[in-house]
Design an enzyme around this catalytic site. Structure first.
Site, PDB file in Angstrom:
ATOM      1  N   GLU A  53      10.234  -9.960  -1.994  1.00  0.00           N
ATOM      2  CA  GLU A  53      11.221  -8.882  -2.069  1.00  0.00           C
ATOM      3  C   GLU A  53      12.649  -9.405  -2.147  1.00  0.00           C
ATOM      4  O   GLU A  53      13.513  -8.767  -2.750  1.00  0.00           O
ATOM      5  CB  GLU A  53      11.069  -7.946  -0.873  1.00  0.00           C
ATOM      6  CG  GLU A  53       9.804  -7.106  -0.895  1.00  0.00           C
ATOM      7  CD  GLU A  53       8.604  -7.802  -0.265  1.00  0.00           C
ATOM      8  OE1 GLU A  53       7.540  -7.174  -0.186  1.00  0.00           O
ATOM      9  OE2 GLU A  53       8.753  -8.979   0.154  1.00  0.00           O
ATOM     10  N   ASP A  67      19.735 -28.664  -5.899  1.00  0.00           N
ATOM     11  CA  ASP A  67      18.381 -28.718  -5.358  1.00  0.00           C
ATOM     12  C   ASP A  67      18.221 -27.865  -4.095  1.00  0.00           C
ATOM     13  O   ASP A  67      17.202 -27.204  -3.900  1.00  0.00           O
ATOM     14  CB  ASP A  67      17.962 -30.169  -5.086  1.00  0.00           C
ATOM     15  CG  ASP A  67      19.001 -30.980  -4.325  1.00  0.00           C
ATOM     16  OD1 ASP A  67      20.065 -30.432  -3.957  1.00  0.00           O
ATOM     17  OD2 ASP A  67      18.756 -32.185  -4.101  1.00  0.00           O
ATOM     18  N   ASN A 102      20.447 -34.145  -5.813  1.00  0.00           N
ATOM     19  CA  ASN A 102      21.204 -35.151  -5.056  1.00  0.00           C
ATOM     20  C   ASN A 102      20.862 -35.098  -3.567  1.00  0.00           C
ATOM     21  O   ASN A 102      21.684 -35.432  -2.716  1.00  0.00           O
ATOM     22  CB  ASN A 102      22.707 -35.016  -5.295  1.00  0.00           C
ATOM     23  CG  ASN A 102      23.230 -33.636  -4.965  1.00  0.00           C
ATOM     24  OD1 ASN A 102      22.491 -32.763  -4.491  1.00  0.00           O
ATOM     25  ND2 ASN A 102      24.511 -33.413  -5.226  1.00  0.00           N
ATOM     26  N   GLU A 120      27.908 -28.661   1.887  1.00  0.00           N
ATOM     27  CA  GLU A 120      27.949 -28.666   3.347  1.00  0.00           C
ATOM     28  C   GLU A 120      28.342 -30.031   3.887  1.00  0.00           C
ATOM     29  O   GLU A 120      28.975 -30.139   4.947  1.00  0.00           O
ATOM     30  CB  GLU A 120      26.584 -28.262   3.917  1.00  0.00           C
ATOM     31  CG  GLU A 120      25.986 -27.003   3.333  1.00  0.00           C
ATOM     32  CD  GLU A 120      26.735 -25.738   3.723  1.00  0.00           C
ATOM     33  OE1 GLU A 120      27.879 -25.833   4.183  1.00  0.00           O
ATOM     34  OE2 GLU A 120      26.175 -24.643   3.540  1.00  0.00           O
ATOM     35  N   GLY A 158      27.784 -15.120  -1.243  1.00  0.00           N
ATOM     36  CA  GLY A 158      27.471 -16.534  -1.097  1.00  0.00           C
ATOM     37  C   GLY A 158      26.080 -16.830  -0.574  1.00  0.00           C
ATOM     38  O   GLY A 158      25.904 -17.758   0.223  1.00  0.00           O
ATOM     39  N   HIS A 179       1.107   0.763  10.427  1.00  0.00           N
ATOM     40  CA  HIS A 179       1.483  -0.638  10.245  1.00  0.00           C
ATOM     41  C   HIS A 179       2.820  -0.729   9.493  1.00  0.00           C
ATOM     42  O   HIS A 179       3.286   0.245   8.900  1.00  0.00           O
ATOM     43  CB  HIS A 179       0.392  -1.404   9.486  1.00  0.00           C
ATOM     44  CG  HIS A 179       0.179  -0.949   8.077  1.00  0.00           C
ATOM     45  ND1 HIS A 179      -0.488   0.206   7.752  1.00  0.00           N
ATOM     46  CD2 HIS A 179       0.561  -1.503   6.888  1.00  0.00           C
ATOM     47  CE1 HIS A 179      -0.537   0.352   6.439  1.00  0.00           C
ATOM     48  NE2 HIS A 179       0.106  -0.678   5.879  1.00  0.00           N
ATOM     49  N   HIS A 180       3.431  -1.884   9.510  1.00  0.00           N
ATOM     50  CA  HIS A 180       4.763  -2.115   8.931  1.00  0.00           C
ATOM     51  C   HIS A 180       5.835  -1.266   9.619  1.00  0.00           C
ATOM     52  O   HIS A 180       6.840  -0.889   8.996  1.00  0.00           O
ATOM     53  CB  HIS A 180       4.800  -1.846   7.428  1.00  0.00           C
ATOM     54  CG  HIS A 180       3.945  -2.773   6.604  1.00  0.00           C
ATOM     55  ND1 HIS A 180       3.542  -4.004   7.040  1.00  0.00           N
ATOM     56  CD2 HIS A 180       3.423  -2.625   5.347  1.00  0.00           C
ATOM     57  CE1 HIS A 180       2.795  -4.591   6.100  1.00  0.00           C
ATOM     58  NE2 HIS A 180       2.708  -3.775   5.071  1.00  0.00           N
ATOM     59  N   ASP A 203       0.810  -1.217   0.000  1.00  0.00           N
ATOM     60  CA  ASP A 203       0.000   0.000   0.000  1.00  0.00           C
ATOM     61  C   ASP A 203       0.843   1.267   0.000  1.00  0.00           C
ATOM     62  O   ASP A 203       0.461   2.285  -0.565  1.00  0.00           O
ATOM     63  CB  ASP A 203      -0.990   0.000   1.172  1.00  0.00           C
ATOM     64  CG  ASP A 203      -0.328  -0.064   2.534  1.00  0.00           C
ATOM     65  OD1 ASP A 203       0.691  -0.751   2.668  1.00  0.00           O
ATOM     66  OD2 ASP A 203      -0.847   0.568   3.475  1.00  0.00           O
ATOM     67  N   GLY A 262      20.173 -32.730  -1.281  1.00  0.00           N
ATOM     68  CA  GLY A 262      20.521 -31.771  -0.233  1.00  0.00           C
ATOM     69  C   GLY A 262      21.776 -30.980  -0.504  1.00  0.00           C
ATOM     70  O   GLY A 262      22.211 -30.815  -1.646  1.00  0.00           O
TER      71      GLY A 262
END
Length: 575
Positions: A61, A443, A470, A476, A416, A124-125, A38, A472
């Site tokens: 956003e 993925d 694969n 990591e 990153g 608001h916000h 708004d 995940g």
């Protein structure tokens, strides 16, 4: 809108919103990304009524900030529109990435009415605490300039922020209170001109002389390039200088593709002990390195093993260090143009041998698809002029491939942030739809921003999306958690997503499990969006990626860290 002469310059009356949109257009921005709210709808209506800019609505956003970043990398400048607080903070991560990667974007936030700020009215916000400066302060560390637009400052501050973003190659943040977009003010009639401030003549001539003298006297000069060579549009100048000096040019991985990899003096990627063969010696044994925009972090220095020679010349966008001397008020392009003119032509040094792309062994078409076979196939798939995207993870393997001429590499190497590439794909597609765009993504990264695929489909863009399924976060698993559930992601039917997100789409989807399946998919004409889901083993990873993760664990967790526990870490066979 009538123009009039005031104090020697023409002015005219315009609404603040129309003036802002006019300035964006004059700066070369043709599209505005974002999410309606708004507080920004008044400006959006002005955009709709004016027709000069095209609105590209995003699914959130965060992805709008990624899209503006990708757009700016090909267009030179990008912009997004969000709403107060909730929208601004959602976009903050992407804008911070633009700051880390030196990408000029303009984040416009439709904010609470100026009336409410003046009277201290809760809205608001907001935090409901009576303080309306929280988000200006939140953006201060990750933007080159921030401002709340008012009728008194709009004519000056709008120009200042746009020029700051373009000149510094950094994002800026402006709040536009929702009740002032339709107020008329006096504004300059002349168009906005994007131009760097001219250099100080004495500083420029002295800097050129100092740099040229050192390079001309060197027996083994070399050039090292970071991403700023692209941001400040000096890659052609650097190649011209290298040609004249017959000097090798290396890049750090954040500048992949900035120097044409078929250029005779292109040496490869420099990353300390992680450098490509011969590159480390080329840079570290040089008696005069010209480093352009060099910003070392562990990801770009082979875990801090890079070591530039003493006396390296450090050139940045607006300053140059030559030994003990620092030259301010100079621009990078003017310095390089002057140095090119000043150094003598060298004829006694041979160019770097250009490494040929070695064809790998032909994979058995019925063999289960592996990472090694996958990246070999991708190398053969690339062609001149491609825009190639990488997200965090095993997709970093693209850094080890050779890009054909005129390719553009887009990635978030310093920042990153996973999921960046999907939003950036939308932005860069919007900036240059005539080029072929190839997204390389895993993925885990894809799931963060997968919804933006719907916007890509809505605009009938035709990228090639190559997704590794694969199970995940493989990169990591190389740190810790080889088989731990925290590195797993839900298994989606990825190849079905185009039809689910855009019923009736003409996109072509493939699920591949063998080398032959992949080759068949890659031979599909790119007349429509092509989506290829490649199924691979969760513990299959390129050696370079696993090795980097293993070393990263040592840096992150130290000698007492859990990475030494048996079986907790996906290990590289070459460690």
């Amino acid at each position: 809108m009538e123009s009039k002469q005031t104090t020697g310059s023409l002015t005219q009356r315009m609404t603040i919103g129309d003036f802002l949109l006019r300035r964006l257009e004059e700066a070369g921005i043709r599209h505005l990304f974002g999410v309606p709210g708004d507080y920004n709808l008044a400006l959006l209506q002005q955009l709709q009524d004016g027709g000069a800019l095209e609105w590209v609505g995003n699914t959130g956003e965060l992805t709008s900030s990624y899209a503006a970043d990708g757009y700016a990398r090909l267009n030179g400048l990008g912009a997004l529109l969000v709403t107060n607080g909730v929208g601004a903070l959602s976009a903050l991560n992407g804008v911070a990435g633009s700051y880390a990667e030196h990408v000029p974007t303009i984040c416009i936030c439709g904010s609470i009415p100026l009336r409410s700020i003046d009277r201290g009215l809760g809205m608001h916000h907001t935090m409901a605490d009576g303080n309306f400066d929280h988000f200006l302060r939140a953006y201060a560390p990750v933007t080159a300039a921030q401002v709340r637009i008012t009728p008194r400052n709009a004519a000056v501050e709008i120009d200042r922020l746009i020029l700051t973003a373009w000149r510094e190659k950094l994002p800026v943040y402006m709040e536009l209170p929702s009740d002032i977009a339709y107020l008329e003010i006096e504004v300059p009639a002349a168009p906005l001109v994007l131009a760097q401030q001219p250099s100080d003549p004495e500083r420029l001539s002295s800097c050129i002389a100092a740099v040229a003298q050192r390079l001309a006297a060197a027996t083994s000069p070399a050039i090292l390039v970071d991403a700023d060579a692209d941001r400040f549009d000096v890659a052609p100048d650097l190649m011209e200088l290298a040609q004249k000096l017959q000097a090798p040019v290396a890049v750090i991985n954040a500048a992949k593709g900035v120097i044409d990899e078929s250029f005779p003096y292109y040496a490869g990627i420099y990353a300390g002990k992680g450098s490509e063969p011969g590159v480390r010696e080329t840079i570290e044994s040089s008696d005069c390195v010209l480093a352009v925009g060099y910003r070392p972090i562990e990801v770009t220095t082979g875990d801090f093993t890079a070591s530039l020679p003493a006396g390296t010349i450090h050139a940045r966008g607006h300053a140059v260090d030559v030994g003990e001397d620092n030259y301010q008020a100079v621009t990078l392009k003017e310095v390089l143009r002057g140095v090119i003119d000043a150094v003598p032509q060298v004829t006694n040094r041979a160019p770097q041998p250009v490494a040929a792309v070695m064809p790998g062994a032909q994979a058995d078409s019925s063999a289960k698809l592996t990472q090694a076979a996958y990246w070999q196939a991708i190398q053969g798939y690339l062609r001149p002029g491609d825009v190639v995207y990488v997200d965090n993870g095993t997709s970093f393997s693209i850094l080890g491939l050779k890009l054909p001429p005129n390719c553009t590499f887009i990635g978030s190497i310093n920042w990153g942030s996973i999921g960046y590439s999907v939003g950036a794909l939308l932005g860069a597609l919007t900036a240059a739809p005539e080029r072929r765009h190839i997204l390389l993504v895993g993925d885990g990264s894809f799931q963060v921003t997968a919804q933006e695929l719907s916007t890509i489909l809505r605009h009938d863009y035709k990228p090639v999306i190559l997704l590794i399924n694969n199970g995940g976060y493989t990169i990591e698993r190389g740190y810790i958690g080889k088989t731990e559930p925290y590195n797993d992601v839900a298994n989606w039917a990825y190849a079905d997503l185009p039809k689910a997100l855009h019923p009736g789409t003409t996109a072509q989807s493939f699920v591949v499990r063998t080398c032959g399946d992949l080759q068949d998919a890659l031979e599909t004409p790119n007349d429509n969006l092509v989506f290829v889901e490649s199924i691979m083993d969760p513990c299959d990873a390129p050696a370079a990626i696993t090795r980097s993760s293993n070393l990263g664990a040592e840096l992150d967790y130290g000698p007492r860290g859990p990475q030494h526990r048996e079986g907790l870490q996906l290990r590289s066979s070459t460690m």
